[in-house]
Design a protein around this motif. Structure first.
Motif, PDB file in Angstrom:
ATOM      1  N   THR A  66      26.468  29.141   7.520  1.00 25.01           N
ATOM      2  CA  THR A  66      24.758  28.415   7.519  1.00 25.01           C
ATOM      3  C   THR A  66      23.748  27.850   6.480  1.00 25.01           C
ATOM      4  O   THR A  66      23.539  27.329   5.776  1.00 25.01           O
ATOM      5  CB  THR A  66      23.938  30.010   7.923  1.00 25.01           C
ATOM      6  N   TRP A  68      20.005  19.748   3.052  1.00 26.33           N
ATOM      7  CA  TRP A  68      18.893  19.340   1.871  1.00 26.33           C
ATOM      8  C   TRP A  68      19.120  18.472   0.729  1.00 26.33           C
ATOM      9  O   TRP A  68      18.195  17.698   0.323  1.00 26.33           O
ATOM     10  CB  TRP A  68      18.137  20.546   1.416  1.00 26.33           C
ATOM     11  N   ILE A 118      16.404  27.582   3.010  1.00 20.91           N
ATOM     12  CA  ILE A 118      17.987  27.349   3.138  1.00 20.91           C
ATOM     13  C   ILE A 118      18.539  29.013   3.406  1.00 20.91           C
ATOM     14  O   ILE A 118      19.062  28.747   4.610  1.00 20.91           O
ATOM     15  CB  ILE A 118      18.694  26.681   1.783  1.00 20.91           C
ATOM     16  N   ARG A 155      22.950  24.499   5.416  1.00 19.53           N
ATOM     17  CA  ARG A 155      21.618  24.041   5.010  1.00 19.53           C
ATOM     18  C   ARG A 155      21.929  23.329   4.414  1.00 19.53           C
ATOM     19  O   ARG A 155      20.103  22.421   3.778  1.00 19.53           O
ATOM     20  CB  ARG A 155      20.251  25.077   4.843  1.00 19.53           C
TER      21      ARG A 155
END
Length: 213
Positions: free
Chosen positions: A202, A210, A127, A206
């Motif tokens: 971002t 996840w 991440i 991410r």
């Protein structure tokens, strides 16, 4: 195809509708089929157990017992949940069951909109890959947090706005499990314009991917 539900509402100052559209577009780009709802009644729908991901964007407001019970059961069975700032970390203040899912609860943002630094604590996590410490301008969230969280980023309070917390290191982003479900949270994102900050966007993007099963 992975399916995601975004539920938006609550305090308008966090621009929940605008942010819901930004998150929708982001998830659709990543291959999700996305549903938008503006009522917590969506959490009570049995069909949420078939989703890959739930994104709450509801600051304060209230959640009914049957809604949070069904939401918790869905996540415990494997549905992921990803949220940010007050849309997930200051939702449903009376619901400790919801707070147990998220892993934290907002309690203050001394100084309101200020400049601070986000420190990456797990640079080896996918991440956070390629992201280094960065300056940020927003509400610096002081939170009560679950010690079982896997912390990905932190921030340190200076004490300029509340002298008794000088030097306190506070989690900014974390991931955790709730039963079989994955939970991701970031305290960044006071208003829609903060999605223009590459690191903020971002990290959330991410984290949501996840969390999704």
């Amino acid at each position: 195809m992975r399916e995601a539900l975004i539920v938006w509402g609550g305090w308008s100052g966090h621009e929940p509708q605008e942010c819901a559209h930004i998150v929708r577009d982001m998830l659709e780009e990543d291959g999700f089929k996305v549903y938008l709802e503006n009522s917590t009644e969506a959490f009570a729908d049995p069909s949420i157990h078939d989703l890959s991901l739930i994104v709450p964007i509801v600051t304060m407001s209230k959640i009914e017992k049957e809604e949070v019970k069904n939401l918790a059961a869905a996540i415990e069975s494997g549905v992921g949940i990803a949220g940010y700032h007050g849309g997930a970390g200051d939702s449903f203040r009376e619901s400790v069951e919801y707070q147990f899912i998220i892993g934290g609860q907002w309690v203050a943002h001394p100084g309101n909109i200020i400049d601070y630094t986000v420190n990456i604590t797990k640079s080896d996590d996918p991440i956070m890959e390629g992201i280094t410490d960065f300056p940020y301008t927003s509400e610096q969230y002081y939170m009560h947090v679950d010690p079982s969280n896997e912390v990905l980023a932190t921030t340190t309070f200076t004490g300029d706005h509340a002298y008794w917390i000088d030097g306190v290191v506070m989690p900014v982003a974390w991931k955790r499990k709730y039963g079989k479900g994955r939970v991701f949270y970031s305290s960044l994102g006071h208003q829609a314009k903060e999605f223009n900050v590459p690191q903020m966007k971002t990290i959330f993007r991410r984290g949501a991917n996840w969390a999704a099963r």
